[in-house]
Design a protein around this motif. Sequence first.
Motif, PDB file in Angstrom:
ATOM      1  N   SER A  77       0.834  -1.102   0.086  1.00  0.00           N
ATOM      2  CA  SER A  77      -0.047   0.036   0.012  1.00  0.00           C
ATOM      3  C   SER A  77       0.759   1.339  -0.183  1.00  0.00           C
ATOM      4  O   SER A  77       1.841   1.319   0.627  1.00  0.00           O
ATOM      5  N   ARG A  78       0.508   2.209  -0.654  1.00  0.00           N
ATOM      6  CA  ARG A  78       1.259   3.650  -0.915  1.00  0.00           C
ATOM      7  C   ARG A  78       0.359   4.817  -0.066  1.00  0.00           C
ATOM      8  O   ARG A  78       0.756   5.784  -0.329  1.00  0.00           O
ATOM      9  N   PHE A  79      -0.514   4.292   0.676  1.00  0.00           N
ATOM     10  CA  PHE A  79      -1.554   5.324   1.134  1.00  0.00           C
ATOM     11  C   PHE A  79      -0.491   6.412   2.120  1.00  0.00           C
ATOM     12  O   PHE A  79      -0.709   7.358   2.142  1.00  0.00           O
ATOM     13  N   ARG A  80       0.187   5.730   2.969  1.00  0.00           N
ATOM     14  CA  ARG A  80       1.086   6.418   3.806  1.00  0.00           C
ATOM     15  C   ARG A  80       1.779   7.481   3.140  1.00  0.00           C
ATOM     16  O   ARG A  80       2.256   8.681   3.463  1.00  0.00           O
ATOM     17  N   ASP A  81       2.378   7.108   2.022  1.00  0.00           N
ATOM     18  CA  ASP A  81       3.481   7.875   1.217  1.00  0.00           C
ATOM     19  C   ASP A  81       2.709   8.983   0.568  1.00  0.00           C
ATOM     20  O   ASP A  81       3.166  10.284   0.313  1.00  0.00           O
ATOM     21  N   VAL A  82       1.466   8.678   0.123  1.00  0.00           N
ATOM     22  CA  VAL A  82       0.572   9.708  -0.379  1.00  0.00           C
ATOM     23  C   VAL A  82       0.220  10.868   0.410  1.00  0.00           C
ATOM     24  O   VAL A  82       0.500  11.952   0.293  1.00  0.00           O
ATOM     25  N   LYS A  83       0.035  10.551   1.831  1.00  0.00           N
ATOM     26  CA  LYS A  83      -0.308  11.656   2.815  1.00  0.00           C
ATOM     27  C   LYS A  83       0.793  12.237   3.028  1.00  0.00           C
ATOM     28  O   LYS A  83       0.764  13.438   3.237  1.00  0.00           O
ATOM     29  N   GLN A  84       2.051  11.766   3.028  1.00  0.00           N
ATOM     30  CA  GLN A  84       3.150  12.509   3.297  1.00  0.00           C
ATOM     31  C   GLN A  84       3.348  13.344   2.093  1.00  0.00           C
ATOM     32  O   GLN A  84       3.908  14.482   2.630  1.00  0.00           O
TER      33      GLN A  84
END
Length: 205
Positions: A77-84
């Motif tokens: 998952s890339r969700f945390r990267d997108v949020k950052q």
Amino acid sequence: MTSGQTSEGLPLSKRLKATTQSTHERLDTKIMAARPCADLANYARFLQVQFILHRDVYVLYELPDVSRRLQGLDAFSRFRDVKQDLVDLDVEVPSDLPANNKQWTMSFAEALGWLYVIEGSKLGAAVLSKAAVKLGLCDTFGARHLAPAPEGPARHWRRFTDKLDAADLDAAQFREASTGAQAAFARASDLADSILPKSKSCQGV
């Protein structure tokens, strides 16, 4: 029918590619026509699309059936990267675009269709990552979610499709997976229409 194959004898990833190819191509054309890496303003809008889409699907990576049958997928998952990335660039997320809450009741097969689309987008992300460098962005600032996997995008895709193709779906479940993939492309297309800059080349897409 052997594990990982449909009634027509092709791996699940190949079947999904065949059934979604035209939809996928239309979405790619729409996004590239909006020139997401032309400047920081365009990129910020593209990042908003990415955030909302990954917000919609992050829970799918942790569904019990997915975690049990496709072990290790939660790390993709890339969700945390997108949020950052949003934080890095001080980009605000539109508050009038609610989450797609259907993922909470999605079947295993339908979730696979969505994940096929999201993971497949990493192949295009590798190209955009190089373009983002011209905007002063990189894998550790503003473009984390575009960064290619350490093993490279092609090998990462094979790792994912190996997991996907190992799922033993019958014909009815394949139809659910195909429905999920089409729904994911439609969600991404709707977000692009709502957020990305309008381009004449997008008219009629």
